[in-house]
Design an enzyme around this catalytic site. Structure first.
Site, PDB file in Angstrom:
ATOM      1  N   LYS A   1     -26.676 -24.426  49.481  1.00  0.00           N
ATOM      2  CA  LYS A   1     -25.965 -23.016  50.111  1.00  0.00           C
ATOM      3  C   LYS A   1     -25.157 -23.405  51.153  1.00  0.00           C
ATOM      4  CE  LYS A   1     -28.232 -21.222  46.702  1.00  0.00           C
ATOM      5  NZ  LYS A   1     -29.505 -21.802  46.074  1.00  0.00           N
TER       6      LYS A   1
HETATM    7  C1  LIG Z   1     -29.314 -22.254  44.632  1.00  0.00           C
HETATM    8  C2  LIG Z   1     -29.753 -23.108  44.599  1.00  0.00           C
HETATM    9  C3  LIG Z   1     -30.232 -24.318  43.145  1.00  0.00           C
HETATM   10  C4  LIG Z   1     -29.017 -23.008  41.430  1.00  0.00           C
HETATM   11  O1  LIG Z   1     -27.874 -22.572  41.884  1.00  0.00           O
HETATM   12  P1  LIG Z   1     -26.975 -21.720  41.112  1.00  0.00           P
HETATM   13  O2  LIG Z   1     -25.882 -21.532  41.727  1.00  0.00           O
HETATM   14  O3  LIG Z   1     -27.891 -20.397  41.750  1.00  0.00           O
HETATM   15  O4  LIG Z   1     -27.545 -21.962  40.007  1.00  0.00           O
HETATM   16  C5  LIG Z   1     -30.417 -25.481  42.967  1.00  0.00           C
HETATM   17  N1  LIG Z   1     -30.849 -25.919  43.541  1.00  0.00           N
HETATM   18  C6  LIG Z   1     -31.439 -25.381  44.684  1.00  0.00           C
HETATM   19  C7  LIG Z   1     -31.547 -26.056  45.973  1.00  0.00           C
HETATM   20  C8  LIG Z   1     -30.584 -24.400  45.150  1.00  0.00           C
HETATM   21  O5  LIG Z   1     -31.003 -23.664  46.622  1.00  0.00           O
END
Ligand SMILES: *Cc1c(COP(=O)(O)O)cnc(C)c1O
Length: 492
Positions: free
Chosen positions: A108
């Site tokens: 993120k």
């Molecule tokens: C948010 C997240 C995901 C999922 O990603 P999306 O974009 O919501 O599909 C997978 N792994 C981790 C560690 C995350 O923080």
């Protein structure tokens, strides 16, 4: 470049407006009216991460002044990330694309490091003199990444909602110990879907938004419903591919598969955009945990949220309403917004919709159970000495199933979405460290010595940090809390 709504193609906004608004008033999400195509990919291969980010982001946000965009990108990925912003690591026959070397140790960060800088510019251009209120629902990682990048930013306020029992201890502590004058974090009695629904509802609430506008506030979101979150995520798919070319593992034009651990469908949607922009991708492999709504959708063509949310060891993917799937439906429905609207209304009213006739060939989907996650982590560590977090393990588990079922030998890149240190307990269990009578912080030490990696400093210092945000509310209270937070901030 203009953006339109997935539910109403009469909407035309520029990038600044789309990012500031977050979600369309008709409930739809903003999508690029046309996905740009890169003709001369060979010119991009040698670029470093920031240069590449500039070339890609500006195709979407073409209202941006070039120098300002360059500056924003340099600043976003300058501090806080390791020297390599993302790392590609070969293990056996696959590559892991490590996206967790940013300040909060999950992918993120790649988008959220840049988003506030994009939003600030948007604010200056579109609404000078106004302030921005960012509402964020988190399944664990978005919250901290957003807080870290929005904290103490002038003219921005941020409020984060996380599901009380739906995040790991480290994720929780990362958030509730957040310092900063312009922010607040609240736990919700409910799951991520409740939190996301509450935030979306406010972003569509005309009366509420107008009231705040009169008080000088524009409301937006840091969730992947915001198109400003998705655009920066397209970059690392290109970067990984070019890395393989530079290493002479591939020549330009060879195809790859990407395996993406998915929840809200944002990350894999960015991969779909990359493919649509000309990146040679064979399959986009969508990996789910036991909350396998996406797997079922791709195999039955019916999206059905009528099931109980399972709390899994990959909490950031414990989601039943994958918001960004709406964007894929829009593109696969050949941009027929009335059809998208009908399906999304079915989902809201009846809890399900079906989507016949579309071409799903770009995708492959499967899931990995919790039991398999621990096996996968243990096996990969024992055979290769490489420790992956539970989300990444969901991806690797699905990759193994895919390979077995199809025999496909296309080079495959698995997205490593979080640091294993964020999920100490699951890691310990999978790697045979006794978890009896030990708290997460002691487990971290054992994990560190077993896998031979230092505990990241931001996690090491967490134990001593004071918990500053203790609020717990029901989802119905979200609007009241937002109003209360604004009052507090007005009085500062
Ligand atoms: C948010 C997240 C995901 C999922 O990603 P999306 O974009 O919501 O599909 C997978 N792994 C981790 C560690 C995350 O923080």
């Amino acid at each position: 470049m203009k953006f339109t709504s997935t539910r109403d193609n009469r909407v035309h906004l520029n990038g600044f407006q789309a990012m500031l608004q977050g979600i369309s008033r008709d409930g739809g999400l903003f999508v690029p009216q046309e996905i740009p195509y890169i003709d001369k990919m060979e010119d991009l291969i040698a670029l470093d991460y920031q240069e590449l980010a500039f070339e890609i982001v500006r195709l979407y946000l073409d209202d941006f002044d070039d120098d300002k965009l360059r500056g924003a990108i340099e600043a976003a990925y300058g501090g806080g990330f390791g020297e390599d912003i993302v790392k590609l690591r070969k293990l056996g026959e696959v590559w892991f694309l490590e996206l967790f070397h940013g300040p909060t140790l999950a992918f993120k960060d790649l988008a959220l490091a840049l988003l506030p800088r994009l939003l600030k510019e948007a604010l200056k251009e579109e609404a000078p003199g106004k302030k921005l209120l960012i509402l964020t629902a988190t399944s664990g990682d978005t919250g901290k990444a957003a807080l870290e990048s929005f904290k103490d930013q002038e003219d921005i306020l941020i409020l984060v909602f996380y599901p009380r029992d739906g995040v790991s201890e480290i994720q929780r502590k990362q958030m509730v110990s957040q310092e900063g004058k312009n922010l607040k974090i609240l736990a919700i009695e409910g799951d991520f879907d409740d939190a996301q629904a509450a935030v979306k509802e406010l972003l569509e609430d005309e009366g509420f938004l107008n009231d705040l506008l009169k008080r000088g506030l524009i409301v937006s979101s840091a969730n992947s419903i915001n198109i400003g979150r998705l655009i920066p995520q397209i970059v690392y798919y290109f970067f990984a591919y070019f890395q393989l070319i530079k290493n002479k593992d591939l020549v330009l034009g060879d195809r790859v598969n990407f395996v993406v651990p998915s929840g809200n469908f944002g990350n894999i949607l960015a991969a779909y955009y990359a493919k649509s922009m000309g990146l040679p991708v064979k399959k986009l492999i969508c990996a789910s945990n036991e909350n396998r709504v996406l797997t079922d959708f791709f195999s039955t063509r019916t999206y059905d949220k009528r099931r109980k949310l399972i709390k899994s060891s990959s909490p950031s993917m414990d989601i039943l309403v994958s918001s960004n799937l709406e964007r894929l439906v829009y593109h696969l429905a050949k941009e027929e917004t009335s059809l998208v609207k009908e399906k999304m209304e079915d989902l809201a009213r009846k809890g399900h919709y079906s989507f016949e006739g579309a071409n799903f060939d770009d995708f492959y989907a499967d899931y990995t159970s919790q039991e398999e996650v621990e096996e996968v982590i243990g096996k990969l560590f024992n055979e290769m000495g490489y420790a992956i977090d539970p989300h990444t393990a969901v991806g690797y588990g699905v990759y193994e199933k895919y390979k077995k079922k199809t025999g496909d030998n296309t080079p495959s890149i698995i997205l490593a979405t979080a640091s294993p240190f964020k999920f100490a307990k699951t890691m310990a269990q999978a790697l045979g460290i006794s978890i009896l009578s030990r708290d997460e912080y002691e487990l971290l030490k054992e994990l560190s010595s077993l896998i031979g990696l230092e505990i990241p400093s931001s996690i090491k210092s967490l134990r001593e940090k004071i918990e500053l945000h203790k609020g717990l509310i029901s989802p119905e209270r979200v609007k009241k809390e937002v109003e209360g937070f604004i009052k507090e901030q007005e009085n500062v």
